[in-house]
Motif scaffolding. Structure first.
Motif, PDB file in Angstrom:
ATOM      1  N   UNK A  38     -57.473  77.396  -5.492  1.00  0.00           N
ATOM      2  CA  UNK A  38     -58.312  76.201  -5.297  1.00  0.00           C
ATOM      3  C   UNK A  38     -58.278  75.741  -3.841  1.00  0.00           C
ATOM      4  N   UNK A  39     -57.103  75.796  -3.230  1.00  0.00           N
ATOM      5  CA  UNK A  39     -56.994  75.372  -1.824  1.00  0.00           C
ATOM      6  C   UNK A  39     -57.766  76.301  -0.896  1.00  0.00           C
ATOM      7  N   UNK A  40     -57.541  77.609  -0.999  1.00  0.00           N
ATOM      8  CA  UNK A  40     -58.169  78.527  -0.047  1.00  0.00           C
ATOM      9  C   UNK A  40     -59.642  78.758  -0.344  1.00  0.00           C
ATOM     10  N   UNK A  41     -60.060  78.588  -1.590  1.00  0.00           N
ATOM     11  CA  UNK A  41     -61.442  78.869  -1.961  1.00  0.00           C
ATOM     12  C   UNK A  41     -62.324  77.627  -1.964  1.00  0.00           C
ATOM     13  N   UNK A  42     -61.723  76.463  -1.937  1.00  0.00           N
ATOM     14  CA  UNK A  42     -62.476  75.217  -2.053  1.00  0.00           C
ATOM     15  C   UNK A  42     -63.602  75.068  -1.049  1.00  0.00           C
ATOM     16  N   UNK A  43     -63.344  75.436   0.198  1.00  0.00           N
ATOM     17  CA  UNK A  43     -64.371  75.303   1.238  1.00  0.00           C
ATOM     18  C   UNK A  43     -65.581  76.179   0.964  1.00  0.00           C
ATOM     19  N   UNK A  44     -65.356  77.336   0.363  1.00  0.00           N
ATOM     20  CA  UNK A  44     -66.438  78.291   0.119  1.00  0.00           C
ATOM     21  C   UNK A  44     -67.476  77.766  -0.855  1.00  0.00           C
ATOM     22  N   UNK A  45     -67.071  76.918  -1.772  1.00  0.00           N
ATOM     23  CA  UNK A  45     -67.996  76.422  -2.796  1.00  0.00           C
ATOM     24  C   UNK A  45     -68.256  74.931  -2.661  1.00  0.00           C
ATOM     25  N   UNK A  46     -67.658  74.305  -1.651  1.00  0.00           N
ATOM     26  CA  UNK A  46     -67.788  72.852  -1.491  1.00  0.00           C
ATOM     27  C   UNK A  46     -69.234  72.413  -1.286  1.00  0.00           C
ATOM     28  N   UNK A  47     -70.064  73.239  -0.670  1.00  0.00           N
ATOM     29  CA  UNK A  47     -71.451  72.868  -0.406  1.00  0.00           C
ATOM     30  C   UNK A  47     -72.375  73.002  -1.604  1.00  0.00           C
ATOM     31  N   UNK A  52     -66.896  74.293  -7.647  1.00  0.00           N
ATOM     32  CA  UNK A  52     -66.505  75.494  -8.395  1.00  0.00           C
ATOM     33  C   UNK A  52     -67.298  75.694  -9.687  1.00  0.00           C
ATOM     34  N   UNK A  53     -67.633  74.626 -10.357  1.00  0.00           N
ATOM     35  CA  UNK A  53     -68.422  74.747 -11.595  1.00  0.00           C
ATOM     36  C   UNK A  53     -69.826  75.250 -11.290  1.00  0.00           C
ATOM     37  N   UNK A  54     -70.413  74.705 -10.239  1.00  0.00           N
ATOM     38  CA  UNK A  54     -71.733  75.161  -9.826  1.00  0.00           C
ATOM     39  C   UNK A  54     -71.723  76.635  -9.448  1.00  0.00           C
ATOM     40  N   UNK A  55     -70.663  77.058  -8.776  1.00  0.00           N
ATOM     41  CA  UNK A  55     -70.515  78.461  -8.408  1.00  0.00           C
ATOM     42  C   UNK A  55     -70.479  79.341  -9.660  1.00  0.00           C
ATOM     43  N   UNK A  56     -69.672  78.955 -10.637  1.00  0.00           N
ATOM     44  CA  UNK A  56     -69.578  79.757 -11.866  1.00  0.00           C
ATOM     45  C   UNK A  56     -70.921  79.858 -12.582  1.00  0.00           C
ATOM     46  N   UNK A 125     -69.242  85.354   0.168  1.00  0.00           N
ATOM     47  CA  UNK A 125     -68.635  85.826   1.432  1.00  0.00           C
ATOM     48  C   UNK A 125     -67.408  84.987   1.774  1.00  0.00           C
ATOM     49  N   UNK A 126     -67.527  83.684   1.630  1.00  0.00           N
ATOM     50  CA  UNK A 126     -66.378  82.813   1.886  1.00  0.00           C
ATOM     51  C   UNK A 126     -65.252  83.059   0.902  1.00  0.00           C
ATOM     52  N   UNK A 127     -65.596  83.274  -0.360  1.00  0.00           N
ATOM     53  CA  UNK A 127     -64.571  83.545  -1.371  1.00  0.00           C
ATOM     54  C   UNK A 127     -63.872  84.877  -1.130  1.00  0.00           C
ATOM     55  N   UNK A 128     -64.607  85.865  -0.643  1.00  0.00           N
ATOM     56  CA  UNK A 128     -63.992  87.168  -0.355  1.00  0.00           C
ATOM     57  C   UNK A 128     -62.918  87.004   0.713  1.00  0.00           C
TER      58      UNK A 128
END
Length: 168
Positions: A38-47, A52-56, A125-128
């Motif tokens: 959640x910490x490292x991936x949060x920025x990738x889906x924050x927009x 994270x729910x929107x990403x899923x 890309x950010x999540x990778x």
């Protein structure tokens, strides 16, 4: 566990209890990995609307035939009401569209838009990069095995959450 040791009664830990440490506790490991992810991936889906729910939701929609809202809620394990508000936000951001289902005009299909695909690609890309940081100590084989095992466990957990608990 009570045990008799040298003729006197006392409390003794079993061998299994002695082997349990934080390093071998599944709950601790899952919590640590989940928190770190959640910490490292949060920025990738924050927009994304819903983060994270929107990403899923976008991942689920990009994978195949447009599901109904209800089927999508079940697939990503979200309450129908929460799903409705999330889809409202994703639609307002022009990332998805809702259309009448041709098989049942009372139901609505959810379709990812081109803009939604672009935003999903950006988030991936950010999540990778984030996943690379988290999985840095694993080689390719270990990473593939981890993904396979976690996916199997996730399917089991999802099935258990959707179906009746037969252990009672």
């Amino acid at each position: 566990m009570s045990a008799t040791k040298g003729g006197s009664k006392g409390t003794r830990r079993s061998t299994a209890d002695e082997d349990i440490t934080l390093d071998t506790d599944l709950g601790w490991a899952i919590r640590m990995v989940s928190s770190a992810f959640r910490r490292v991936a949060g920025e990738s889906v924050a927009g994304l609307p819903g983060g994270p729910r929107g990403y899923l939701v976008l991942v689920a929609l990009a994978a195949g035939e447009p599901p109904t809202q209800l089927a999508l809620a079940q697939q990503v394990s979200l309450d129908r009401t929460v799903m409705t508000y999330l889809l409202d936000d994703l639609e307002a951001g022009e990332l998805i569209e809702r259309r009448p289902d041709p098989r049942d005009r009372r139901a609505r299909q959810v379709v990812i838009t081109d803009k939604g695909r672009d935003e999903l690609a950006r988030a991936r890309r950010g999540l990778a990069t984030a996943e690379g940081r988290l999985l840095a100590d694993l080689d390719e084989s270990d990473t593939a095995a981890l993904r396979t095992l976690l996916t199997r466990i996730a399917h089991t957990a999802q099935s258990a959450a959707l179906g009746p608990d037969e252990s009672c």
